[in-house]
Enzyme design. Structure first.
Site, PDB file in Angstrom:
ATOM      1  N   VAL A  85       0.865  -1.184   0.000  1.00  0.00           N
ATOM      2  CA  VAL A  85       0.000   0.000   0.000  1.00  0.00           C
ATOM      3  C   VAL A  85       0.898   1.229   0.000  1.00  0.00           C
ATOM      4  O   VAL A  85       1.961   1.233   0.622  1.00  0.00           O
ATOM      5  CB  VAL A  85      -0.956   0.011   1.211  1.00  0.00           C
ATOM      6  CG1 VAL A  85      -0.199   0.111   2.527  1.00  0.00           C
ATOM      7  CG2 VAL A  85      -1.974   1.145   1.086  1.00  0.00           C
TER       8      VAL A  85
ATOM      9  N   VAL B   9       5.000  -1.220   2.718  1.00  0.00           N
ATOM     10  CA  VAL B   9       4.574   0.142   2.411  1.00  0.00           C
ATOM     11  C   VAL B   9       5.358   0.624   1.197  1.00  0.00           C
ATOM     12  O   VAL B   9       6.571   0.419   1.104  1.00  0.00           O
ATOM     13  CB  VAL B   9       4.782   1.073   3.623  1.00  0.00           C
ATOM     14  CG1 VAL B   9       4.566   2.532   3.221  1.00  0.00           C
ATOM     15  CG2 VAL B   9       3.821   0.693   4.746  1.00  0.00           C
ATOM     16  N   LYS B  10       4.641   1.249   0.272  1.00  0.00           N
ATOM     17  CA  LYS B  10       5.274   1.745  -0.952  1.00  0.00           C
ATOM     18  C   LYS B  10       5.740   3.187  -0.749  1.00  0.00           C
ATOM     19  O   LYS B  10       4.959   4.047  -0.329  1.00  0.00           O
ATOM     20  CB  LYS B  10       4.289   1.700  -2.120  1.00  0.00           C
ATOM     21  CG  LYS B  10       4.002   0.310  -2.644  1.00  0.00           C
ATOM     22  CD  LYS B  10       2.898   0.340  -3.690  1.00  0.00           C
ATOM     23  CE  LYS B  10       3.438   0.119  -5.073  1.00  0.00           C
ATOM     24  NZ  LYS B  10       2.339  -0.040  -6.056  1.00  0.00           N
ATOM     25  N   ILE B  11       7.002   3.424  -1.069  1.00  0.00           N
ATOM     26  CA  ILE B  11       7.583   4.766  -1.054  1.00  0.00           C
ATOM     27  C   ILE B  11       8.109   5.061  -2.447  1.00  0.00           C
ATOM     28  O   ILE B  11       8.872   4.263  -2.998  1.00  0.00           O
ATOM     29  CB  ILE B  11       8.727   4.860  -0.023  1.00  0.00           C
ATOM     30  CG1 ILE B  11       8.192   4.694   1.399  1.00  0.00           C
ATOM     31  CG2 ILE B  11       9.467   6.185  -0.159  1.00  0.00           C
ATOM     32  CD1 ILE B  11       9.268   4.723   2.480  1.00  0.00           C
TER      33      ILE B  11
END
Length: 373
Positions: A112, A143-145
């Site tokens: 996400v 977690v998407k960065i």
């Protein structure tokens, strides 16, 4: 049912992840079926959630409950959005936890993304990524960065804290090299704690593939020479193969071996945006040509179905690398500046996700006002 997705992992060491998520995929059991067909994880992004939430009434009941519980203050609809998203992410994490367990944490991840308006805000990205990890609280969460310049420090910090990260929106080899450095530096920070378990940290570096050919082909056609036109449809795969070469080089040698001895896992290249945008190209071009060990391909539904139907399970990602290098060398000769292509695609990618997010928030605000009245 074809076993191509199972064979892809068993024979070639590549994991297929689904690039989509909808509430009804969870409630209907469809996501379990996709997992059992061989998908080993899932990615989402703001555009996916915009389509899911605006395109169905599956979220209405939860949204009505959220609206009833809040005062209508500024920012509450954004918080409601995250409540909708997090329920879906929880459900998907539960579905893929079986894969996580069976693979000992290699796969089974659900991704996400932090809010897209943070793509150039390093401190904001760090805070948001940490908050998502703590709120969702699933061991198989990534977690998407975004892999922007401003995203590099938060990526390193999250890895140093032992959090799994999907680095997204990578369009160039120089930036990819910096992403690898951020991952390794983060692991080295984490390794300073003698009790840290580096094997519990996972990461992927998401190279966006098809968009490269869309942009480069347009520039080649504007040139119009025979030499330029002969390069159409080749840049994206060439860059993917060169990225894999860089991956193999960087994850070797004394520096990496020290981390591996502590249990560290490689940061796998992930091929994203793998649906062919040009109907003249094979609908499995960006799957077939980038198969190889220690990689992930995240596939939209149509591309996943196409690969299951007629894809070819064969190692290609490190084949014909000399030809890929020749394509790469030829592009500047016909006026295609790949650094400029990467910069433009990054701007467009960030803007596209921000637009989807903003439009969805506007829709939810209008729906909230209607419900309150």
């Amino acid at each position: 049912m074809s076993d191509r997705l199972h064979d892809l992992y068993a024979e070639q060491g590549q994991s297929a992840w689904l690039d989509n998520l909808r509430r009804d995929y969870i409630t209907s059991g469809k996501l379990i079926g996709i997992r059992d067909s061989g998908a080993r994880g899932l990615t989402s992004n703001p555009s996916i959630f915009q389509k899911a939430i605006q395109g169905s009434d599956d979220y209405d009941e939860q949204f009505q409950e959220l609206i009833a519980d809040n005062s209508g203050a500024d920012g509450e609809v954004i918080e409601d959005y995250w409540s909708l998203v997090i329920r879906d992410i929880h459900g998907a994490c539960d579905v893929f936890s079986k894969v996580y367990d069976h693979s000992d944490g290699v796969d089974g991840y659900v991704s996400v993304e932090v809010a897209p308006n943070l793509a150039h805000d390093g401190p904001g990205t760090e805070s948001a990524a940490r908050d998502l990890h703590e709120r969702i609280n699933r061991r198989n969460l990534m977690v998407k960065i975004p892999g922007t310049e401003e995203g590099l420090a938060p990526i390193q910090q999250m890895i140093a804290e032992g959090r799994s990260i999907n680095v997204t929106l990578i369009f160039s080899l120089p930036r990819y090299s910096k992403v690898i450095e951020a991952y390794m530096a983060g692991l080295e920070q984490l390794a300073q704690d003698p009790d840290a378990d580096l094997s519990r940290v996972a990461s992927v570096a998401s190279f966006f593939i098809s968009r490269v050919d869309v942009e480069v082909d347009e520039r080649l056609e504007a040139n119009g020479s025979d030499e330029a036109l002969a390069l159409r449809g080749k840049a994206a795969v060439a860059q993917g193969k060169l990225a894999y070469k860089l991956f193999a080089e960087q994850f070797s040698g004394e520096r990496w071996e020290k981390l591996a001895a502590r249990g560290a896992r490689v940061q796998r290249p992930l091929w994203a945006s793998t649906g062919a945008k040009n109907p003249e190209y094979s609908d499995v071009l960006y799957v077939d040509e980038l198969i190889g060990p220690d990689t992930v391909n995240t596939l939209p539904d149509a591309t996943l179905d196409a690969f299951v139907d007629h894809g070819t399970v064969a190692r290609r990602v490190d084949a014909e690398v000399a030809e890929a290098e020749a394509v790469w060398a030829a592009l500047p000769d016909v006026g295609v500046d790949m650094d400029d292509v990467a910069a433009q695609l990054e701007r467009e990618g960030v803007a596209s996700f921000a637009k989807a997010f903003d439009e969805l928030i506007e829709t939810l605000e209008a729906k909230a006002a209607e419900l309150r009245s």
